[in-house]
Design an enzyme around this catalytic site. Structure first.
Site, PDB file in Angstrom:
ATOM      1  N   LYS A  28      37.857  39.666  42.376  1.00  0.00           N
ATOM      2  CA  LYS A  28      37.839  38.068  42.466  1.00  0.00           C
ATOM      3  C   LYS A  28      36.311  37.589  42.322  1.00  0.00           C
ATOM      4  O   LYS A  28      35.343  38.531  41.610  1.00  0.00           O
ATOM      5  CB  LYS A  28      38.478  37.402  43.219  1.00  0.00           C
ATOM      6  CG  LYS A  28      40.024  38.092  43.161  1.00  0.00           C
ATOM      7  CD  LYS A  28      41.106  37.324  44.234  1.00  0.00           C
ATOM      8  CE  LYS A  28      42.398  37.827  44.096  1.00  0.00           C
ATOM      9  NZ  LYS A  28      43.529  37.149  45.073  1.00  0.00           N
TER      10      LYS A  28
ATOM     11  N   GLU B 230      52.995  39.219  41.007  1.00  0.00           N
ATOM     12  CA  GLU B 230      52.201  38.882  42.259  1.00  0.00           C
ATOM     13  C   GLU B 230      53.048  37.502  42.798  1.00  0.00           C
ATOM     14  O   GLU B 230      52.498  36.330  42.198  1.00  0.00           O
ATOM     15  CB  GLU B 230      50.955  38.512  42.029  1.00  0.00           C
ATOM     16  CG  GLU B 230      50.146  39.596  41.584  1.00  0.00           C
ATOM     17  CD  GLU B 230      48.495  39.744  41.750  1.00  0.00           C
ATOM     18  OE1 GLU B 230      48.094  40.679  42.294  1.00  0.00           O
ATOM     19  OE2 GLU B 230      47.977  38.688  41.512  1.00  0.00           O
TER      20      GLU B 230
ATOM     21  N   GLU C  75      45.445  32.505  40.300  1.00  0.00           N
ATOM     22  CA  GLU C  75      44.291  31.768  40.559  1.00  0.00           C
ATOM     23  C   GLU C  75      43.789  31.059  39.321  1.00  0.00           C
ATOM     24  O   GLU C  75      43.438  29.752  39.284  1.00  0.00           O
ATOM     25  CB  GLU C  75      43.194  32.525  41.258  1.00  0.00           C
ATOM     26  CG  GLU C  75      43.787  32.796  42.358  1.00  0.00           C
ATOM     27  CD  GLU C  75      43.116  34.041  43.164  1.00  0.00           C
ATOM     28  OE1 GLU C  75      42.217  34.721  42.504  1.00  0.00           O
ATOM     29  OE2 GLU C  75      43.703  34.495  44.168  1.00  0.00           O
TER      30      GLU C  75
ATOM     31  N   GLY D 168      46.432  36.801  49.298  1.00  0.00           N
ATOM     32  CA  GLY D 168      45.286  36.448  50.250  1.00  0.00           C
ATOM     33  C   GLY D 168      46.019  35.684  51.494  1.00  0.00           C
ATOM     34  O   GLY D 168      45.057  35.206  52.258  1.00  0.00           O
TER      35      GLY D 168
ATOM     36  N   HIS E 228      46.227  35.579  35.961  1.00  0.00           N
ATOM     37  CA  HIS E 228      46.169  35.647  37.326  1.00  0.00           C
ATOM     38  C   HIS E 228      46.701  34.128  37.940  1.00  0.00           C
ATOM     39  O   HIS E 228      46.218  33.051  37.411  1.00  0.00           O
ATOM     40  CB  HIS E 228      44.717  36.067  37.715  1.00  0.00           C
ATOM     41  CG  HIS E 228      44.998  36.385  39.278  1.00  0.00           C
ATOM     42  ND1 HIS E 228      44.963  35.372  40.136  1.00  0.00           N
ATOM     43  CD2 HIS E 228      45.229  37.589  39.730  1.00  0.00           C
ATOM     44  CE1 HIS E 228      44.925  35.916  41.457  1.00  0.00           C
ATOM     45  NE2 HIS E 228      45.095  37.325  41.258  1.00  0.00           N
TER      46      HIS E 228
ATOM     47  N   ASN F 175      40.944  43.929  42.202  1.00  0.00           N
ATOM     48  CA  ASN F 175      40.512  42.776  41.612  1.00  0.00           C
ATOM     49  C   ASN F 175      39.497  42.046  42.551  1.00  0.00           C
ATOM     50  O   ASN F 175      39.889  41.637  43.528  1.00  0.00           O
ATOM     51  CB  ASN F 175      41.755  41.710  41.443  1.00  0.00           C
ATOM     52  CG  ASN F 175      41.300  40.322  40.750  1.00  0.00           C
ATOM     53  OD1 ASN F 175      40.093  40.318  40.538  1.00  0.00           O
ATOM     54  ND2 ASN F 175      42.401  39.571  40.790  1.00  0.00           N
TER      55      ASN F 175
ATOM     56  N   SER G 274      48.300  40.761  49.217  1.00  0.00           N
ATOM     57  CA  SER G 274      48.171  41.361  50.482  1.00  0.00           C
ATOM     58  C   SER G 274      48.426  42.928  50.728  1.00  0.00           C
ATOM     59  O   SER G 274      48.885  43.397  51.605  1.00  0.00           O
ATOM     60  CB  SER G 274      48.851  40.562  51.517  1.00  0.00           C
ATOM     61  OG  SER G 274      48.381  39.343  51.556  1.00  0.00           O
TER      62      SER G 274
HETATM   63  O1  LIG Z   1      44.693  40.039  42.045  1.00  0.00           O
HETATM   64  C1  LIG Z   1      44.899  40.441  43.308  1.00  0.00           C
HETATM   65  C2  LIG Z   1      46.086  39.581  44.078  1.00  0.00           C
HETATM   66  O2  LIG Z   1      45.653  38.298  43.719  1.00  0.00           O
HETATM   67  C3  LIG Z   1      46.141  39.989  45.385  1.00  0.00           C
HETATM   68  O3  LIG Z   1      45.200  39.589  46.104  1.00  0.00           O
HETATM   69  P1  LIG Z   1      45.252  39.981  47.870  1.00  0.00           P
HETATM   70  O4  LIG Z   1      45.447  41.457  47.919  1.00  0.00           O
HETATM   71  O5  LIG Z   1      43.914  39.478  48.431  1.00  0.00           O
HETATM   72  O6  LIG Z   1      46.192  39.323  48.396  1.00  0.00           O
END
Ligand SMILES: O=C[C@H](O)COP(=O)(O)O
Length: 261
Positions: free
Chosen positions: A16, A176, A106, A182, A104, A14, A222
């Site tokens: 983002k 998640e 976010e 993150g 998600h 992803n 993460s």
């Molecule tokens: O969609 C992915 C997740 O929000 C994980 O993000 P991350 O790997 O940067 O923690």
């Protein structure tokens, strides 16, 4: 009944709001160069770029006959009309997207998405042959209070309301925990397994056991090359939804090759 071995792991990156369409092309080319047929036989690999990259990714994947799948990070609940800024299921289907992320954290945090909206988006995805990657997971205060399973399952119940078994059989659920996204703070493999197993259990209650055994449940938060193997060793974890580490092609290739880590 499908065994864990029968569920092909899905490693999805992803991106983002990162990588423009030119960077996307270079990135997917690097992934294609780094991955072999052997990798694609063992693991399904997907990228989830911003909307503006999708046409470029489609052209590259089609032109070079790549085995990489791709999808979008969101979908409108509506199929067309006066919804400024939204992108519809028919538009994503026209771009041959396989997947679309729904709910998600976010989107939930910054755009106020909750169960009703996630439910409508899951249905919109299925109306157009797209497979939702439905994200669920608890914030830190809920985890600290011990409510993580109830919270996550309530999100699952809400998103799947009135969604028939024939559709849910193909869904991907991504657990998640918000506190691990993150932050560099990865859930322990046991944390991931506990909730992924609970998600599978709820799918068995809502539908039936064979359906639940066939659904892929990912962990996200993460994930990187150094921790992916231990998470993937858990019986109810069938892949990872990778954010930050998916922006580095070499790192993402290593994540796909989790068995070698
Ligand atoms: O969609 C992915 C997740 O929000 C994980 O993000 P991350 O790997 O940067 O923690």
């Amino acid at each position: 009944m499908a065994s864990p071995e029968a569920r092909t792991p899905l490693m999805a990156g992803n991106w983002k709001m990162n990588l423009n369409h030119l960077e996307a092309i270079a990135h997917v080319q690097k992934l294609a160069f780094g991955l072999s047929d052997k990798d694609f036989d063992a693991v399904e690999v997907a990228v989830l770029p911003p909307f503006t990259d999708l046409r470029s990714v489609q052209t590259l994947v089609d032109g070079d006959k790549l085995k990489i799948r791709y999808g979008a990070q969101d979908i409108s609940a509506h199929d067309d009309g006066a919804y400024t800024g939204e992108v519809s299921g028919p538009m994503l289907a026209k771009l041959n997207c396989t997947y679309v992320v729904v709910g998600h954290s976010e989107r939930r945090q910054y755009h106020g998405e909750a169960e009703e909206s996630c439910n409508a988006k899951v249905k919109a995805a299925y109306r157009h042959g797209l497979t939702p990657i439905l994200c669920v997971g608890e914030p830190l205060d809920v985890r600290k209070a011990g409510g993580h399973i109830a919270h996550t399952l309530a999100q699952l119940d809400g998103a799947l309301k009135d969604v028939p078994a024939e559709h849910v059989a193909s869904i991907v659920v991504a657990y998640e925990p918000v506190w691990a996204i993150g932050t560099g703070e990865v859930a322990t493999p046991e944390n991931a397994q506990e909730v992924c197993a609970a998600i599978r259990g709820r799918l068995a209650e809502l539908y039936d056991r064979p359906l639940s055994e066939g659904v892929r449940v990912q962990y996200g938060g993460s994930v990187k090359a150094g921790n992916v193997a231990a998470i993937m060793a858990q019986p109810d974890v069938d892949g990872a939804l990778v954010g930050g580490a998916a922006l580095n092609a070499e790192e993402f290739v290593k994540i796909v090759r989790f068995r070698d880590q």
